[in-house]
Design an enzyme around this catalytic site. Structure first.
Site, short mmCIF file in Angstrom:
data_model
loop_
_atom_site.label_atom_id
_atom_site.label_comp_id
_atom_site.label_asym_id
_atom_site.label_seq_id
_atom_site.Cartn_x
_atom_site.Cartn_y
_atom_site.Cartn_z
N PRO A 276 0.87 -1.15 0.02
CA PRO A 276 0.01 -0.05 -0.18
C PRO A 276 0.91 1.26 -0.08
CG PRO A 276 -0.50 -1.59 1.81
CD PRO A 276 0.73 -1.83 1.44
N TYR A 277 0.25 2.26 -0.28
CA TYR A 277 0.63 3.64 -0.36
C TYR A 277 -0.16 4.51 0.27
CZ TYR A 277 2.08 8.27 -1.62
OH TYR A 277 2.65 9.78 -1.74
#
Lengths: 73, 73, 73, 73, 73, 73
Positions: free
Chosen positions: B2-3
């Site tokens: 994820p970011y």
């Protein structure tokens, strides 16, 4: 509940800096009213975030803005 | 992998500045653990980027935050 | 008035799709509570936007995620 | 008319600062040419915006970058 | 050469979908004119990108928008 | 540990759709190599996220892309 991010180059304001506080306030007011007029969005839950980007951090035509303008002038 | 991007107003930290290094570390730890718990995301490939936004660059209700708070108080 | 953007790959949810509505609700609740706990941010003006990104649109190690996993397995 | 945003940690440049103007110009040129080569995008309408992120504002593995590197070394 | 990103919930348009093409065109025109008026930005190099976000992907008050509205009504 | 976001209009690929998987893989590879060459960034922690944007969601010159091209042709 819109979220608007406006990125502009850091210039054109007083003393060569980025936009003034007054200009930023005008952008915030204008884009919030636009979203209310066009999409009936509630201003109370409309966020606007303005980013000023240094000229050397912005590229167009494969060049940074300072190089791009030198070539164009 | 994820970011996560967290934008907060630059305030509330020590001496009127933005969040302290410790607070930022808590945010990074907390959101990474949340993604691991809820979606089994590997922390090793979870990126978090925190942006502090100057008060005059943040708009709500059609006003910049400083104007907004003046009206509310 | 924080703004949080969470980008995750579109997978791991029911039937191979992205996160379920319940998982997304957990992310929204968790990150909002984190910002309230660490920075005393008001949940009423905390926005969270989740983006699901197709596996072929996410790159790591110079490869798209599907290629990356094939090499790793 | 692509828009590319490159976020890097503020380091590795001259005197411990972020990338130099020359390195930024190389990134702008390189990514613009890549989009022209792969997708035939017109450089004249390709925008690139580079953000330098302070080390303590970037998290990986649940830690800020300075903490992460201390643990790794 | 500004870049504007507008995120709105996917609703309020014809047949319960997001904004119509006409409404999007109005947003693009309006925000481009605003930047020309306030900051003298050239419309030819003003980019606007609109994102429609599914209701369950948007959180406010620690809840997804559908849950938030159920509680409020 | 760079993060790169590439936004392109959804077109120019096979059958009028957006870029093909192969083209996306080329973009991911190219930009990751560029960051390694110019800034010595480790590909293992370089993220790339590609967004395809519908033509009517992209504005330039105060017009959506379809209107803009009609005027130009």
């Amino acid at each position: 509940m819109p979220y608007v991010n406006i990125k502009v180059t850091k210039e054109g304001g007083p003393e060569g800096a980025g936009p003034s506080s007054e200009q930023k306030a005008e952008l915030i007011k204008g884009v919030t009213e636009l979203l209310e007029k066009v999409l009936h969005k509630n201003p109370a839950t409309t966020f606007v975030v303005i980013d000023e980007v240094a000229l050397e951090d912005w590229g167009i035509g494969g060049l940074s803005v300072p190089e791009f303008r030198k070539l164009k002038s």
